[in-house]
Design a protein around this motif. Structure first.
Motif, mmCIF file in Angstrom:
data_model
loop_
_atom_site.group_PDB
_atom_site.id
_atom_site.type_symbol
_atom_site.label_atom_id
_atom_site.label_comp_id
_atom_site.label_asym_id
_atom_site.label_seq_id
_atom_site.Cartn_x
_atom_site.Cartn_y
_atom_site.Cartn_z
ATOM 1 N N ARG A 140 13.247 1.996 -42.698
ATOM 2 C CA ARG A 140 12.699 2.878 -43.748
ATOM 3 C C ARG A 140 13.744 3.881 -44.255
ATOM 4 N N CYS A 141 14.801 4.087 -43.477
ATOM 5 C CA CYS A 141 15.833 5.064 -43.878
ATOM 6 C C CYS A 141 16.603 4.540 -45.075
ATOM 7 N N MET A 142 16.795 5.417 -46.067
ATOM 8 C CA MET A 142 17.459 4.999 -47.318
ATOM 9 C C MET A 142 18.961 5.219 -47.281
ATOM 10 N N ASP A 143 19.489 5.750 -46.165
ATOM 11 C CA ASP A 143 20.917 6.082 -46.086
ATOM 12 C C ASP A 143 21.310 6.936 -47.302
ATOM 13 N N CYS A 144 20.639 8.073 -47.423
ATOM 14 C CA CYS A 144 20.782 8.931 -48.612
ATOM 15 C C CYS A 144 22.238 9.369 -48.825
ATOM 16 N N GLY A 145 22.614 9.519 -50.088
ATOM 17 C CA GLY A 145 23.941 10.030 -50.413
ATOM 18 C C GLY A 145 24.154 11.400 -49.799
ATOM 19 N N ILE A 146 23.141 12.241 -49.908
ATOM 20 C CA ILE A 146 23.172 13.546 -49.219
ATOM 21 C C ILE A 146 22.034 13.518 -48.198
ATOM 22 N N PRO A 147 22.346 13.212 -46.945
ATOM 23 C CA PRO A 147 21.281 13.102 -45.940
ATOM 24 C C PRO A 147 20.863 14.481 -45.421
ATOM 25 N N PHE A 148 19.810 15.009 -45.988
ATOM 26 C CA PHE A 148 19.358 16.353 -45.601
ATOM 27 C C PHE A 148 18.950 16.398 -44.125
ATOM 28 N N CYS A 149 18.578 15.248 -43.573
ATOM 29 C CA CYS A 149 18.193 15.175 -42.160
ATOM 30 C C CYS A 149 19.349 15.547 -41.234
ATOM 31 N N HIS A 150 20.570 15.291 -41.682
ATOM 32 C CA HIS A 150 21.730 15.250 -40.800
ATOM 33 C C HIS A 150 22.273 16.638 -40.430
ATOM 34 N N LEU A 166 24.126 12.007 -36.385
ATOM 35 C CA LEU A 166 24.531 11.060 -37.435
ATOM 36 C C LEU A 166 23.355 10.124 -37.744
ATOM 37 N N ILE A 167 22.295 10.709 -38.252
ATOM 38 C CA ILE A 167 21.002 10.019 -38.316
ATOM 39 C C ILE A 167 21.037 8.753 -39.178
ATOM 40 N N PRO A 168 21.523 8.824 -40.437
ATOM 41 C CA PRO A 168 21.532 7.574 -41.210
ATOM 42 C C PRO A 168 22.392 6.496 -40.569
ATOM 43 N N GLU A 169 23.479 6.940 -39.900
ATOM 44 C CA GLU A 169 24.367 5.966 -39.273
ATOM 45 C C GLU A 169 23.661 5.233 -38.138
ATOM 46 N N VAL A 173 14.176 13.173 -46.855
ATOM 47 C CA VAL A 173 13.796 13.019 -48.265
ATOM 48 C C VAL A 173 12.423 12.357 -48.389
ATOM 49 N N LEU A 174 12.087 11.477 -47.471
ATOM 50 C CA LEU A 174 10.809 10.766 -47.549
ATOM 51 C C LEU A 174 9.614 11.664 -47.214
ATOM 52 N N ALA A 175 9.889 12.881 -46.747
ATOM 53 C CA ALA A 175 8.783 13.811 -46.484
ATOM 54 C C ALA A 175 8.309 14.477 -47.771
ATOM 55 N N ALA A 187 8.068 11.037 -43.510
ATOM 56 C CA ALA A 187 9.480 11.002 -43.085
ATOM 57 C C ALA A 187 9.762 9.783 -42.216
ATOM 58 N N VAL A 188 11.018 9.406 -42.175
ATOM 59 C CA VAL A 188 11.460 8.403 -41.202
ATOM 60 C C VAL A 188 11.147 8.933 -39.803
ATOM 61 N N THR A 189 10.740 8.056 -38.911
ATOM 62 C CA THR A 189 10.404 8.480 -37.533
ATOM 63 C C THR A 189 11.709 8.684 -36.738
HETATM 64 FE FE1 SF4 Z 1 17.279 8.470 -43.929
HETATM 65 FE FE2 SF4 Z 1 15.523 10.504 -44.356
HETATM 66 FE FE3 SF4 Z 1 18.006 11.027 -43.565
HETATM 67 FE FE4 SF4 Z 1 17.574 10.048 -46.056
HETATM 68 S S1 SF4 Z 1 16.923 12.073 -45.261
HETATM 69 S S2 SF4 Z 1 19.212 9.438 -44.619
HETATM 70 S S3 SF4 Z 1 15.822 8.679 -45.649
HETATM 71 S S4 SF4 Z 1 16.437 9.891 -42.386
#
Ligand code: SF4
Length: 494
Positions: free
Chosen positions: A49-59, A70-73, A113-115, A123-125
């Protein structure tokens, strides 16, 4: 490459919990043990479900992961089934992902971002993916001691064995310093041992990580109060640097409500510590909720820990009170503010098991019996607002009062900072007005060569912040001792 439409194909699916009735019968973790193959398949789907965002706000950043995980990674590595590399990338930024995977309220998920949108399905789990990587790492023998190949000849004392102290100790040992962790309790782990209930994280999870630290060369001394059993002079003589990771365990008390002096009213930790000791085999808990009407004041994490503990002890009823209104759920909040996710997370698994919660209420009186023991509480509806000077005020909103049974009242209304201890006096360290220990940009306190990290510096906070500060202080100490450091430093002092 990540599937940018994965979140549209697969709904968010959280880990399965054991049935509430079964949970109440034991102290084991809330989440069900599932067949590893099924678990891995489900988590790989969730990682998709992770989109590997250009700007990963999760990270990282103000809202995301303080550790810079390194969440998207690792989401992508899990999606591809490369658990070994996922483990490597997870441990690159987090000493103890099994602690955060089980205990962190996941600011990364709030920042995902998915939240943002209801349609995105949540959100991604991230937390579930992290915990599963950690579990697989242990199952597959991927967690091994790291032996340092250098020796600095420098000695460091870490005072306190909670997550901040352990992270600092592990980093400094791996950098080649001789590290001794001092713990005043009889067992290691600080809040992880005696604050966090077994049903959130079983102690064997802590013990296996401690075994790794021991094998790496970190030394531990329990039952030793530094400043008393080891004097400040001895500390200074024996060590080149000291890290204070003493926590912020001074519980906030209720000093204004009439009847507070009645028997049966306790601070939350007075309930949680003996309950955890009982789980360790130290005999029955001194403050047991069995057969009692339990009222918990305070709607946060610690209150929820008391809630689940009281339910398992066999309370006649459990009621948790919160001065704030019931938070909106993502579904019924039409304004859909971002982030809304953490508000949903304020409902803990313990709340699904038994008991009741009341919101926007405050106790205005504790009522006792002839023996001076609390038997009832008097409640009134309230709202919380700020006065002209910005100070928080609790304002009654109703003429009506409600009187409810209460044989055991637990105050879970926060912490006021570091406990008073001879060590701080001996080092000449004064607390801030927040009850914490201040430091410079190099994490050094007013006492030269003495550093601080974790709750003692930040105030009571999340396990992820404790680990992040422990890693950062290790960089600072390494730099202090050797003139430079290659250790990561994910956060700066506040
Ligand atoms: Fe993946 Fe969510 Fe992080 Fe985007 S913000 S990279 S969707 S976990």
């Amino acid at each position: 490459m990540a599937d940018p439409y994965g979140f549209l194909k697969h709904p968010r699916k959280d880990a399965k919990k054991r049935p509430a009735a079964e949970r109440l019968d034991d102290w084991h973790e809330v989440y069900a043990r599932v067949d590893p193959e099924v678990r891995d398949r489900e988590v790989r789907t969730q990682a998709t479900r992770c989109m590997d965002c250009g700007i990963p706000f999760c990270h990282s950043g103000s809202a995301g992961c303080p550790l810079g995980n390194l969440i998207p990674e690792w989401n992508d590595l899990v999606r591809r089934g490369d658990w070994a590399l996922a483990s490597d990338r997870l441990h690159a930024t987090n000493n103890f992902p099994e602690f955060t995977g089980k205990l962190c309220p996941a600011p990364c998920e709030a920042a995902c971002v998915l939240a943002i949108s209801h349609d995105a399905g949540g959100a991604v789990t991230i937390k579930r993916v992290e915990e599963t990587i950690a579990d697989v790492s242990w199952e597959q023998g991927l967690v091994q001691p790291w032996q340092s190949h250098v020796s600095s000849g420098k000695r460091v004392a870490v005072v306190g064995s909670g997550p901040a102290g352990l992270a600092a100790a592990q980093q400094l040992t791996r950098a080649g310093h001789e590290v001794t962790v001092y713990e005043r309790d009889d067992r290691l782990g600080g809040l992880l041992r005696y604050g966090i209930p077994e049903f959130k994280m079983e102690k064997k999870v802590l013990d296996r990580r401690l075994a790794q630290l021991r094998r790496e060369g970190t030394k531990f001394v329990t039952g030793c109060e530094v400043g008393v059993d080891l004097t400040v002079e001895q500390l200074r003589e024996q060590f080149d640097a000291v890290v204070l990771a003493v926590g912020a365990l001074r519980g906030r008390d209720d000093t204004t409500t009439p009847g507070r002096e009645l028997k049966g009213i306790h601070l939350a930790m007075e309930h949680l510590v003996p309950a955890n000791r009982a789980c360790e085999g130290d005999g029955p808990s001194a403050i047991d909720a069995a057969g009692k009407h339990v009222v918990i004041i305070g709607g946060g994490d610690t209150g929820a820990d008391c809630y689940g503990t009281a339910s398992r002890q066999g309370a006649a009823s459990v009621l948790q009170l919160d001065q704030y209104p019931q938070p909106p759920s993502q579904r019924d909040d039409a304004r859909s503010p971002w982030p809304v996710w953490p508000w949903i997370l304020r409902t803990y698994p313990a709340h699904e098991e038994a008991g009741e919660r009341k919101f926007a209420v405050a106790v205005e009186k504790f009522i006792g019996d002839d023996e001076g023991h609390v038997r009832q509480i008097q409640l009134r509806k309230v709202r919380v607002e700020k006065d002209a000077s910005g100070r928080r005020q609790v304002v009654p909103t109703s003429e009506e009062v409600e009187v409810l049974p209460a044989d055991l009242v637990l105050l879970a209304i926060g912490f006021e900072g570091v406990e008073h201890m001879p060590l701080l006096d001996g080092l000449g360290i004064k607390l801030t007005t927040r009850g914490t220990i201040s430091c410079g940009s190099d994490w050094q306190t007013q006492a030269p060569g003495v550093f601080v990290c974790g709750d003692a510096h930040r105030g009571a906070s999340l396990v992820v912040w404790a680990i992040a500060e422990g890693r950062s202080v290790a960089n600072a100490v390494d730099r202090f001792l050797t003139g430079s450091s290659d250790l990561p430093s994910p956060v700066i002092p506040n």
